[in-house]
Design a protein around this motif. Structure first.
Motif, mmCIF file in Angstrom:
data_model
loop_
_atom_site.group_PDB
_atom_site.id
_atom_site.type_symbol
_atom_site.label_atom_id
_atom_site.label_comp_id
_atom_site.label_asym_id
_atom_site.label_seq_id
_atom_site.Cartn_x
_atom_site.Cartn_y
_atom_site.Cartn_z
ATOM 1 N N PHE A 107 -4.159 -1.077 -3.699
ATOM 2 C CA PHE A 107 -4.551 -0.138 -4.586
ATOM 3 C C PHE A 107 -4.234 -0.799 -5.944
ATOM 4 O O PHE A 107 -5.511 -0.657 -6.864
ATOM 5 N N PHE A 108 -3.184 -1.227 -6.253
ATOM 6 C CA PHE A 108 -2.987 -1.756 -7.558
ATOM 7 C C PHE A 108 -3.845 -3.099 -7.859
ATOM 8 O O PHE A 108 -4.184 -3.270 -9.115
ATOM 9 N N SER A 109 -4.275 -3.938 -6.754
ATOM 10 C CA SER A 109 -4.987 -4.885 -7.062
ATOM 11 C C SER A 109 -6.322 -4.510 -7.289
ATOM 12 O O SER A 109 -7.176 -5.111 -8.216
ATOM 13 N N LYS A 110 -6.928 -3.367 -6.921
ATOM 14 C CA LYS A 110 -8.147 -2.997 -7.165
ATOM 15 C C LYS A 110 -8.300 -2.273 -8.482
ATOM 16 O O LYS A 110 -9.106 -2.759 -9.227
ATOM 17 N N GLU A 111 -7.131 -1.746 -8.866
ATOM 18 C CA GLU A 111 -7.220 -1.349 -10.381
ATOM 19 C C GLU A 111 -7.070 -2.115 -11.264
ATOM 20 O O GLU A 111 -7.597 -2.121 -12.225
ATOM 21 N N LEU A 112 -6.346 -3.015 -10.974
ATOM 22 C CA LEU A 112 -6.326 -4.553 -11.963
ATOM 23 C C LEU A 112 -7.593 -4.982 -12.239
ATOM 24 O O LEU A 112 -7.945 -5.643 -13.321
ATOM 25 N N LEU A 113 -8.109 -5.335 -11.044
ATOM 26 C CA LEU A 113 -9.699 -5.929 -11.118
ATOM 27 C C LEU A 113 -10.519 -5.424 -12.072
ATOM 28 O O LEU A 113 -11.336 -6.057 -12.812
ATOM 29 N N GLU A 114 -10.375 -3.978 -12.194
ATOM 30 C CA GLU A 114 -11.380 -3.294 -13.110
ATOM 31 C C GLU A 114 -11.140 -3.707 -14.437
ATOM 32 O O GLU A 114 -11.909 -3.407 -15.423
ATOM 33 N N ILE A 115 -9.961 -4.157 -14.771
ATOM 34 C CA ILE A 115 -9.396 -4.304 -16.228
ATOM 35 C C ILE A 115 -9.218 -5.899 -16.537
ATOM 36 O O ILE A 115 -8.838 -6.370 -17.301
ATOM 37 N N GLY A 116 -9.850 -6.689 -15.258
ATOM 38 C CA GLY A 116 -9.838 -8.195 -15.256
ATOM 39 C C GLY A 116 -8.367 -8.896 -15.394
ATOM 40 O O GLY A 116 -8.256 -9.866 -15.464
ATOM 41 N N LEU A 117 -7.342 -8.186 -14.638
ATOM 42 C CA LEU A 117 -6.140 -8.563 -14.535
ATOM 43 C C LEU A 117 -5.937 -8.850 -13.134
ATOM 44 O O LEU A 117 -6.569 -8.222 -12.206
#
Length: 146
Positions: free
Chosen positions: A117-127
């Protein structure tokens, strides 16, 4: 019921309570997780600290009031924040994972689900996710159910 209506009912019963609250639904499986809260199985949640650093959200505080919404934005209960801690992902405890009440309540299942879940969230903001990322661990208790 809308969150404003539920809060108004609660305030009429508890007038000494401040009039400040947040209303929100869990980011995934909102109905299922709201039901776990209502049943008393889910008494904690977690989020990435980066959202608070970026000003996306207000960092939860002890004694905060939150109206939990289901997937249709209907208010299901009110919780009060009892504890907030900020720890690296790889230091989230087994006790916290159990209190989150999901899946088999193990730390291993918590780590797998939240890493994804956190990986997907972070990809949305380029992290990119890493094990030392700070996580906000929040514990709460249900204080009102309609």
């Amino acid at each position: 019921m809308r969150h404003e209506e539920l809060w108004k009912i609660y305030r009429s019963l508890n007038q000494e309570v401040s009039d400040t609250y947040q209303a929100w639904a869990f980011a995934v499986e909102a109905d299922e997780l709201a039901n776990l809260v209502m049943r008393g199985q889910k008494t904690a949640t977690s989020s990435l600290y980066v959202w608070y650093e970026r000003g996306e959200e207000r960092l939860p505080q002890v004694s905060d009031y939150n109206v939990i919404l289901n997937g249709r934005d209907e208010a299901v209960c009110i919780v009060e924040t009892m504890k907030v801690s900020i720890v690296p992902f790889n230091e989230v405890t087994e006790e916290h994972a159990f209190k989150e009440g999901e899946e088999n309540r193990s730390l291993e299942s918590w780590r797998i689900a939240h890493h994804e879940f956190f990986s997907k969230e972070l990809l949305e903001i380029g992290l990119q996710f890493h094990e030392e990322m700070l996580v906000v661990c929040e514990e709460f208790q249900v204080i009102y159910k309609p």
